[in-house]
Write a protein that holds these residues in place. Sequence first.
Motif, mmCIF file in Angstrom:
data_model
loop_
_atom_site.group_PDB
_atom_site.id
_atom_site.type_symbol
_atom_site.label_atom_id
_atom_site.label_comp_id
_atom_site.label_asym_id
_atom_site.label_seq_id
_atom_site.Cartn_x
_atom_site.Cartn_y
_atom_site.Cartn_z
ATOM 1 N N SER A 58 0.845 -1.191 0.000
ATOM 2 C CA SER A 58 0.000 0.000 0.000
ATOM 3 C C SER A 58 0.883 1.244 0.000
ATOM 4 O O SER A 58 1.972 1.245 0.579
ATOM 5 N N MET A 59 0.403 2.307 -0.626
ATOM 6 C CA MET A 59 1.066 3.590 -0.511
ATOM 7 C C MET A 59 0.671 4.198 0.836
ATOM 8 O O MET A 59 -0.513 4.468 1.085
ATOM 9 N N ALA A 60 1.639 4.384 1.702
ATOM 10 C CA ALA A 60 1.364 5.028 2.985
ATOM 11 C C ALA A 60 1.356 6.546 2.834
ATOM 12 O O ALA A 60 0.791 7.255 3.669
ATOM 13 N N SER A 61 1.981 7.038 1.786
ATOM 14 C CA SER A 61 1.934 8.464 1.483
ATOM 15 C C SER A 61 0.579 8.814 0.887
ATOM 16 O O SER A 61 -0.138 7.953 0.372
ATOM 17 N N ALA A 62 0.232 10.082 0.970
ATOM 18 C CA ALA A 62 -1.003 10.573 0.358
ATOM 19 C C ALA A 62 -0.691 11.121 -1.026
ATOM 20 O O ALA A 62 0.429 11.567 -1.293
ATOM 21 N N PRO A 63 -1.666 11.125 -1.930
ATOM 22 C CA PRO A 63 -1.412 11.605 -3.300
ATOM 23 C C PRO A 63 -0.864 13.024 -3.376
ATOM 24 O O PRO A 63 -0.083 13.336 -4.287
ATOM 25 N N PHE A 64 -1.205 13.893 -2.417
ATOM 26 C CA PHE A 64 -0.717 15.271 -2.486
ATOM 27 C C PHE A 64 0.745 15.385 -2.093
ATOM 28 O O PHE A 64 1.397 16.392 -2.403
ATOM 29 N N GLU A 65 1.294 14.375 -1.425
ATOM 30 C CA GLU A 65 2.672 14.453 -0.955
ATOM 31 C C GLU A 65 3.648 14.259 -2.118
ATOM 32 O O GLU A 65 3.324 13.659 -3.144
ATOM 33 N N VAL A 66 4.849 14.745 -1.933
ATOM 34 C CA VAL A 66 5.792 14.855 -3.046
ATOM 35 C C VAL A 66 6.225 13.495 -3.582
ATOM 36 O O VAL A 66 6.233 13.257 -4.789
ATOM 37 N N GLY A 67 6.621 12.584 -2.719
ATOM 38 C CA GLY A 67 7.114 11.290 -3.152
ATOM 39 C C GLY A 67 6.136 10.182 -2.833
ATOM 40 O O GLY A 67 4.963 10.407 -2.547
ATOM 41 N N THR A 121 -0.942 1.324 6.977
ATOM 42 C CA THR A 121 -0.338 2.023 5.829
ATOM 43 C C THR A 121 -1.370 2.678 4.908
ATOM 44 O O THR A 121 -1.247 3.875 4.619
ATOM 45 N N PRO A 122 -2.399 1.969 4.408
ATOM 46 C CA PRO A 122 -3.350 2.665 3.538
ATOM 47 C C PRO A 122 -4.174 3.711 4.275
ATOM 48 O O PRO A 122 -4.613 4.703 3.686
ATOM 49 N N VAL A 123 -4.367 3.511 5.580
ATOM 50 C CA VAL A 123 -5.188 4.431 6.362
ATOM 51 C C VAL A 123 -4.441 5.736 6.614
ATOM 52 O O VAL A 123 -5.041 6.819 6.611
ATOM 53 N N ARG A 124 -3.139 5.658 6.822
ATOM 54 C CA ARG A 124 -2.360 6.895 6.948
ATOM 55 C C ARG A 124 -2.547 7.746 5.692
ATOM 56 O O ARG A 124 -2.719 8.962 5.772
ATOM 57 N N SER A 125 -2.527 7.104 4.527
ATOM 58 C CA SER A 125 -2.730 7.806 3.270
ATOM 59 C C SER A 125 -4.108 8.462 3.207
ATOM 60 O O SER A 125 -4.246 9.645 2.846
ATOM 61 N N ILE A 126 -5.134 7.698 3.575
ATOM 62 C CA ILE A 126 -6.512 8.209 3.505
ATOM 63 C C ILE A 126 -6.700 9.408 4.426
ATOM 64 O O ILE A 126 -7.265 10.442 4.034
ATOM 65 N N ILE A 127 -6.227 9.289 5.662
ATOM 66 C CA ILE A 127 -6.446 10.361 6.638
ATOM 67 C C ILE A 127 -5.597 11.586 6.309
ATOM 68 O O ILE A 127 -6.042 12.727 6.457
ATOM 69 N N ALA A 128 -4.369 11.360 5.828
ATOM 70 C CA ALA A 128 -3.533 12.490 5.424
ATOM 71 C C ALA A 128 -4.195 13.272 4.292
ATOM 72 O O ALA A 128 -4.231 14.512 4.310
ATOM 73 N N MET A 154 2.608 7.162 14.698
ATOM 74 C CA MET A 154 1.880 7.784 15.811
ATOM 75 C C MET A 154 1.978 9.315 15.762
ATOM 76 O O MET A 154 0.979 10.015 15.988
ATOM 77 N N ASP A 155 3.158 9.849 15.467
ATOM 78 C CA ASP A 155 3.299 11.303 15.402
ATOM 79 C C ASP A 155 2.445 11.885 14.282
ATOM 80 O O ASP A 155 1.786 12.925 14.458
ATOM 81 N N ASP A 156 2.463 11.225 13.129
ATOM 82 C CA ASP A 156 1.644 11.688 12.008
ATOM 83 C C ASP A 156 0.173 11.690 12.377
ATOM 84 O O ASP A 156 -0.552 12.666 12.132
ATOM 85 N N LEU A 157 -0.295 10.596 12.955
ATOM 86 C CA LEU A 157 -1.720 10.454 13.260
ATOM 87 C C LEU A 157 -2.158 11.450 14.331
ATOM 88 O O LEU A 157 -3.244 12.040 14.230
ATOM 89 N N ASN A 158 -1.329 11.652 15.338
ATOM 90 C CA ASN A 158 -1.646 12.668 16.339
ATOM 91 C C ASN A 158 -1.669 14.060 15.710
ATOM 92 O O ASN A 158 -2.500 14.904 16.061
ATOM 93 N N GLY A 159 -0.765 14.288 14.764
ATOM 94 C CA GLY A 159 -0.745 15.569 14.072
ATOM 95 C C GLY A 159 -1.992 15.800 13.240
ATOM 96 O O GLY A 159 -2.550 16.908 13.219
ATOM 97 N N PHE A 160 -2.459 14.757 12.559
ATOM 98 C CA PHE A 160 -3.692 14.879 11.784
ATOM 99 C C PHE A 160 -4.872 15.186 12.708
ATOM 100 O O PHE A 160 -5.748 15.983 12.370
ATOM 101 N N ALA A 161 -4.885 14.530 13.874
ATOM 102 C CA ALA A 161 -5.979 14.763 14.825
ATOM 103 C C ALA A 161 -5.968 16.201 15.326
ATOM 104 O O ALA A 161 -7.032 16.802 15.560
ATOM 105 N N ASP A 162 -4.778 16.782 15.481
ATOM 106 C CA ASP A 162 -4.675 18.176 15.916
ATOM 107 C C ASP A 162 -5.198 19.140 14.845
ATOM 108 O O ASP A 162 -5.816 20.160 15.157
#
Length: 239
Positions: A58-67, A121-128, A154-162
Amino acid sequence: MEPKYKAKLLKKEEIANDTMAFYWEKPEEFTYKAGQYCDMTLNKPKVTDEDVKERAFSMASAPFEVGIMTATRISDSTFKQWIEDFTVGTEVKFDEPRGEFTLHENVATPAVFIIGGIGITPVRSIIAQATHEKLPHKLTLLYSNETPQDSAFMDDLNGFADKNTNFTFIPMMTNTDSNEWSGESGLIDADMLKRNVSDINKPIYYLCGPPGMVKDMRQMLIEIEVDEKNIRIEEFSGY
């Protein structure tokens, strides 16, 4: 069919116990939806066994991210050992992204993600992506791991929640003590779900993680009379 895209490794890092993230250059014209996956093929595998040189990620990155970012638990499998040894500049091939484990369009319907381990991994992409686009979907993530040290992003997900008032993040640990973890503990069960989801019949449920966990969570949802058409499972679990 020969994989269409070539990509070089830009960097790699450990993001949890026995878990590595790999950051790839994004090939031209490589587009995907948040939550999708593709097959990665080693460019020069050490053996010619077709079953060894190709795996789905799965792509853990989101489509808007650079790589492109992929992540995996490092196991004793030959393929996983090879990718752990990748150095910057290592080239792989990706095929066309695919998969239906993507966020539904109806913004009035909440999404509940019940996720274990590297199934994140896919969920990080969706939420980002949802956070970036400021989508109005109500999103709840129940994320289960043994310990905080086993928990990726965890840092990414907490950041998205903020940043995203529509996103509720509930990490859970199944094997920890009160000195190192003050959040939710134990296994995800029907009582825990009902405490955190006001109307269990309203959301679309997304399940991804170890096959045994996914099977158990699906059965739990059926037993509490969630409509099966509202349950989505990522067939590729990454294990």
